[in-house]
Write an enzyme that holds these catalytic residues in place. Structure first.
Site, PDB file in Angstrom:
ATOM      1  N   ASP A  43      15.035   2.360  26.601  1.00 32.51           N
ATOM      2  CA  ASP A  43      13.978   2.698  27.571  1.00 32.51           C
ATOM      3  C   ASP A  43      12.590   2.293  27.119  1.00 32.51           C
ATOM      4  OD1 ASP A  43      13.380   4.623  25.666  1.00 32.51           O
ATOM      5  OD2 ASP A  43      14.034   6.324  26.899  1.00 32.51           O
ATOM      6  N   ASP A 156      23.711   8.575  22.260  1.00 31.20           N
ATOM      7  CA  ASP A 156      23.159   7.644  23.244  1.00 31.20           C
ATOM      8  C   ASP A 156      22.635   6.456  22.433  1.00 31.20           C
ATOM      9  OD1 ASP A 156      22.515   6.846  25.818  1.00 31.20           O
ATOM     10  OD2 ASP A 156      20.710   8.094  25.970  1.00 31.20           O
TER      11      ASP A 156
END
Ligand SMILES: *[C@@H]1O[C@H](CO)[C@@H](O)[C@H](O)[C@H]1NC(C)=O
Ligand SMILES: *[C@@H]1O[C@H](CO)[C@@H](O)[C@H](O)[C@H]1NC(C)=O
Ligand SMILES: *[C@@H]1O[C@H](CO)[C@@H](O)[C@H](O)[C@H]1NC(C)=O
Length: 240
Positions: A43, A156
């Site tokens: 991100d 993640d």
């Protein structure tokens, strides 16, 4: 003399039967272990183990490096995340996965062991032993991030082009990515060829998903805490 020392190190870290690099992986006695799930993301935001004010509440001495908008220059750990309106701290581009040998890779991951924000293991390292379709391959990750959307034992993994998730603004600001990042917001690009949509510096970590990880999506893992290889500590500047 210098050449002699280099030769010794080289011999010690190669597997005699495969001829491939074979670094020593040292389990942490009494460390964490268990079964986990994986997801993926990139991100472009400041990873949350990069906050300076965590230092006094966690084991690590210095926070994870965060970078200026170029993804290279390491900046003040007090700087706000680029995913916030006024922030200017982004993920350093070198915090992407890389192959060590044909069955082992190193990389970085967000994680929670408790469900939600979980800073206490920031900068520790875990050996992920992929199960199912990817069994036989392993990935040694350093923990650089955590957060509220994460479930218990959810890794993640930081994979460029793996989806911007709930924070789309970082990659828009840093790389002019679209509002959904590259590919799908969750999951990212769909093929090795689509990695060409990413900035060149992030493409190796995108290819990693389709090459080393064979395009297998979110493989389950067993995990075990291990000592961090110095290569990973050198990249993040953070030691558990
Ligand atoms: C890769 O390195 C790991 C760790 O040293 C070792 O266990 C594994 O056998 C190596 N893989 C190959 C194919 O040599
Ligand atoms: C951490 O603690 C030290 C010693 O008490 C203090 O000097 C420092 O300002 C604290 N750092 C942060 C970021 O709170
Ligand atoms: C993003 O777009 C702006 C405005 O067009 C441009 O100045 C900047 O160089 C671009 N950045 C990147 C990383 O492509």
């Amino acid at each position: 003399m210098k050449g002699f020392v280099v030769l010794l190190i080289t011999v010690a870290f190669f597997d005699a039967s495969t001829g491939e690099p074979s670094p020593e992986i040292i389990p942490v006695e009494g460390g964490l272990s268990g079964d986990g799930i994986t997801t993926r993301y990139w991100d472009c935001c400041k990873p949350s183990c990069g906050w300076a004010d965590l230092v006094n509440n966690t084991r690590f001495k210095t926070p994870v490096h965060t970078c200026a908008i170029d993804g290279i220059e390491i900046i003040d750990p007090q700087q706000q995340s680029g995913c916030a309106d006024v922030g200017a701290a982004y993920t350093c581009s070198n915090q992407q996965p890389f192959v060590v040998n044909s069955t082992l890779a190193y990389g970085f991951s967000a994680v929670s062991f408790t469900g939600g924000e979980d800073y206490h293991m920031c900068c520790s390292c875990m050996l992920l032993n992929f199960q199912g379709q990817l069994s036989g391959k392993k990935m040694l990750v350093q923990i650089t991030n955590t957060g509220s959307p994460l479930a218990v034992n959810q890794f993640d993994i930081e994979l460029p082009g793996g989806g911007v998730g709930i924070y789309p603004h970082g990659c828009m600001k840093q790389w002019n990515a679209s509002e959904t990042g590259w590919g799908d917001t969750f999951g990212g690009v769909h093929s090795d060829a689509e990695c060409s949509e990413l900035p060149a510096v992030l493409q190796p970590g995108c290819h990693f998903r389709f090459q080393f990880m064979e395009g297998v999506s979110n493989p389950p893992v067993t995990f075990q805490q291990v000592q961090c290889p110095r290569e990973l500590v050198a990249i993040t500047g953070c030691e558990y």
